[in-house]
Enzyme design. Structure first.
Site, PDB file in Angstrom:
ATOM      1  N   ASN A  42      48.259   5.854  52.074  1.00  0.00           N
ATOM      2  CA  ASN A  42      47.547   5.102  50.996  1.00  0.00           C
ATOM      3  C   ASN A  42      46.801   5.886  50.259  1.00  0.00           C
ATOM      4  O   ASN A  42      45.726   6.807  50.682  1.00  0.00           O
ATOM      5  CB  ASN A  42      46.586   4.183  52.002  1.00  0.00           C
ATOM      6  CG  ASN A  42      45.394   3.544  51.312  1.00  0.00           C
ATOM      7  OD1 ASN A  42      45.651   3.223  50.106  1.00  0.00           O
ATOM      8  ND2 ASN A  42      44.659   3.031  52.023  1.00  0.00           N
ATOM      9  N   TRP A  43      47.254   5.916  49.227  1.00  0.00           N
ATOM     10  CA  TRP A  43      46.477   6.761  48.124  1.00  0.00           C
ATOM     11  C   TRP A  43      45.308   6.548  47.498  1.00  0.00           C
ATOM     12  O   TRP A  43      44.566   7.308  46.780  1.00  0.00           O
ATOM     13  CB  TRP A  43      47.793   7.170  46.896  1.00  0.00           C
ATOM     14  CG  TRP A  43      48.698   8.122  47.188  1.00  0.00           C
ATOM     15  CD1 TRP A  43      48.786   8.709  48.554  1.00  0.00           C
ATOM     16  CD2 TRP A  43      49.555   8.702  46.265  1.00  0.00           C
ATOM     17  NE1 TRP A  43      49.793   9.627  48.556  1.00  0.00           N
ATOM     18  CE2 TRP A  43      50.495   9.603  46.969  1.00  0.00           C
ATOM     19  CE3 TRP A  43      49.844   8.573  44.901  1.00  0.00           C
ATOM     20  CZ2 TRP A  43      51.307  10.311  46.425  1.00  0.00           C
ATOM     21  CZ3 TRP A  43      50.859   9.286  44.241  1.00  0.00           C
ATOM     22  CH2 TRP A  43      51.772  10.234  45.087  1.00  0.00           C
ATOM     23  N   LYS A  44      44.791   5.326  47.675  1.00  0.00           N
ATOM     24  CA  LYS A  44      43.563   4.712  47.337  1.00  0.00           C
ATOM     25  C   LYS A  44      43.481   4.887  45.694  1.00  0.00           C
ATOM     26  O   LYS A  44      44.450   4.846  45.071  1.00  0.00           O
ATOM     27  CB  LYS A  44      42.313   5.339  48.211  1.00  0.00           C
ATOM     28  CG  LYS A  44      42.536   5.206  49.630  1.00  0.00           C
ATOM     29  CD  LYS A  44      41.620   5.571  50.512  1.00  0.00           C
ATOM     30  CE  LYS A  44      41.881   5.305  51.942  1.00  0.00           C
ATOM     31  NZ  LYS A  44      40.732   5.671  52.940  1.00  0.00           N
ATOM     32  N   HIS A  63      42.612  -4.103  53.412  1.00  0.00           N
ATOM     33  CA  HIS A  63      41.987  -2.771  54.015  1.00  0.00           C
ATOM     34  C   HIS A  63      40.612  -2.921  54.080  1.00  0.00           C
ATOM     35  O   HIS A  63      39.761  -3.580  53.180  1.00  0.00           O
ATOM     36  CB  HIS A  63      42.439  -1.732  52.961  1.00  0.00           C
ATOM     37  CG  HIS A  63      42.290  -0.429  53.157  1.00  0.00           C
ATOM     38  ND1 HIS A  63      40.799   0.411  53.101  1.00  0.00           N
ATOM     39  CD2 HIS A  63      42.988   0.688  53.761  1.00  0.00           C
ATOM     40  CE1 HIS A  63      41.069   1.434  53.665  1.00  0.00           C
ATOM     41  NE2 HIS A  63      42.160   1.657  54.082  1.00  0.00           N
ATOM     42  N   GLU A  78      38.237  -0.946  53.010  1.00  0.00           N
ATOM     43  CA  GLU A  78      37.487  -0.805  51.824  1.00  0.00           C
ATOM     44  C   GLU A  78      37.469  -1.562  50.854  1.00  0.00           C
ATOM     45  O   GLU A  78      36.513  -2.033  50.160  1.00  0.00           O
ATOM     46  CB  GLU A  78      38.097   0.800  51.100  1.00  0.00           C
ATOM     47  CG  GLU A  78      37.449   1.971  51.871  1.00  0.00           C
ATOM     48  CD  GLU A  78      38.692   3.061  51.731  1.00  0.00           C
ATOM     49  OE1 GLU A  78      39.619   3.053  50.993  1.00  0.00           O
ATOM     50  OE2 GLU A  78      38.587   4.213  52.446  1.00  0.00           O
ATOM     51  N   GLU A  82      43.061  -0.119  61.985  1.00  0.00           N
ATOM     52  CA  GLU A  82      42.239   1.232  61.303  1.00  0.00           C
ATOM     53  C   GLU A  82      40.669   0.895  61.646  1.00  0.00           C
ATOM     54  O   GLU A  82      40.009   0.306  60.997  1.00  0.00           O
ATOM     55  CB  GLU A  82      42.506   1.135  59.836  1.00  0.00           C
ATOM     56  CG  GLU A  82      43.865   1.452  59.383  1.00  0.00           C
ATOM     57  CD  GLU A  82      43.862   1.960  58.122  1.00  0.00           C
ATOM     58  OE1 GLU A  82      44.602   2.979  57.865  1.00  0.00           O
ATOM     59  OE2 GLU A  82      43.566   1.176  57.162  1.00  0.00           O
ATOM     60  N   GLY A 118      38.489   8.285  56.925  1.00  0.00           N
ATOM     61  CA  GLY A 118      37.857   9.176  55.970  1.00  0.00           C
ATOM     62  C   GLY A 118      36.708  10.027  56.826  1.00  0.00           C
ATOM     63  O   GLY A 118      36.078  10.792  55.766  1.00  0.00           O
ATOM     64  N   SER A 172      42.082   9.020  59.705  1.00  0.00           N
ATOM     65  CA  SER A 172      41.924  10.424  59.954  1.00  0.00           C
ATOM     66  C   SER A 172      43.048  11.133  60.590  1.00  0.00           C
ATOM     67  O   SER A 172      43.008  12.093  61.365  1.00  0.00           O
ATOM     68  CB  SER A 172      40.621  10.818  60.453  1.00  0.00           C
ATOM     69  OG  SER A 172      39.507  10.585  59.750  1.00  0.00           O
ATOM     70  N   GLY A 214      45.608   8.125  54.718  1.00  0.00           N
ATOM     71  CA  GLY A 214      44.702   8.215  53.778  1.00  0.00           C
ATOM     72  C   GLY A 214      44.823   9.558  53.150  1.00  0.00           C
ATOM     73  O   GLY A 214      45.685  10.060  52.618  1.00  0.00           O
ATOM     74  N   GLY A 215      43.958  10.235  53.651  1.00  0.00           N
ATOM     75  CA  GLY A 215      43.317  11.696  52.701  1.00  0.00           C
ATOM     76  C   GLY A 215      44.760  12.718  53.058  1.00  0.00           C
ATOM     77  O   GLY A 215      44.936  13.329  52.083  1.00  0.00           O
TER      78      GLY A 215
END
Ligand code: PGA
Length: 261
Positions: free
Chosen positions: A13-15, A98, A100, A170, A176, A216, A237-238
């Site tokens: 997930n590149w956001k 998601h 966010e 999640e 994150g 994470s 993600g990251g």
């Protein structure tokens, strides 16, 4: 011994990250490396990257998806993108719900449910994201929260439509933050989610959606997580922004499913 993990999924997930130039470099580098991997690999890029991402990943083992869409087909929704628009450019899967989106853009279980219904009418696939906050975890309300998220998101969705749905657990406190749920905590929740779906649909042991863990994930911690019995993949993600880290994660997953680890 190999663990039977049919169609293990590694999703990035590149956001809101990467310019077109950065996207092209990443995808050009990774596609030859993942061609022999058995797991399903996907990246959820920003909308503006679809054309280039699809062009470079074409006929490779890499799927491209969206991070969100509106549940209406068209209309006065400034700044939004519809599922029909995604399909029109060749994108047939998306994340929904998601945390966010829930936190910053007012996504609710009800809007998530409408999005899933829309995706299903168009035969698109979704990864439904669920997970509790730190407060809910510490107040021992985490199972209730996730159960309500699942029930309301799947309200009025037929059993047959589950084929289009993957679920990602999640925990918000692990996204994150560098804090991962322990493999035991993640497995417990992935199993719990499967039990919720089974009880909604009266499924017995029948096919249920795959359940991924996200929060994470790194090349260092993923082996233990992916080896758990009820975790069918990872939403990263990251670490998915770094090509070599993302490749390492996919390779570790592949080694586990092939029994090399
Ligand atoms: P993270 O994000 O891996 O950076 O924690 C996961 C996600 O938001 O899907």
């Amino acid at each position: 011994m190999s663990i039977i993990k049919d169609k293990f999924i590694i999703a990035g997930n590149w956001k809101m990250n990467k310019t077109l130039g950065e996207l092209r470099i990443f995808i050009e580098k990774i596609v030859p490396k993942i061609s022999d991997l058995q797991c399903e690999i996907m990246i959820f890029t920003p909308y503006l990257g679809f054309k280039d991402a699809l062009e470079i990943s074409k006929s490779h083992n890499l799927k491209i998806g969206a991070q969100n869409f509106h549940f209406e087909s068209c209309g006065p929704y400034t700044g939004e993108i519809s599922a029909e628009m995604l399909l029109d450019v060749g994108i047939n899967m998306s994340l929904v719900g998601h945390s966010e989106r829930r936190k910053f853009f007012g996504e609710t279980n009800e809007s998530v449910n409408k999005k899933i219904k829309k995706a299903i009418t168009l035969n698109m696939s979704v990864i439904l994201c669920v997970g509790e906050s730190l407060e809910e975890r510490e107040g021992n309300k985490y199972k209730k929260t996730v159960e309500v998220q699942i029930k309301e998101a799947l309200n009025d969705i037929s059993y047959e439509s589950l084929e289009n749905i993957t679920i990602a657990y999640e925990p918000v406190w692990a996204i994150g933050t560098g804090k991962t749920a322990s493999p035991k905590q993640s497995n417990e929740m992935c199993l719990f989610i499967k039990q919720c779906v089974r009880s909604i649909y009266n499924l017995g042991e029948k096919l249920i959606p795959k359940v991924l863990y996200g929060g994470s994930i790194t090349p260092e911690n993923c082996k233990e997580i992916f080896s758990m019995s009820d975790i069918d993949g990872g939403l990263v993600g990251g670490a998915s922004l770094d090509e070599s880290k993302f490749f390492k994660i996919a390779k570790i997953a592949d080694d586990i499913i092939k029994g090399d680890m």
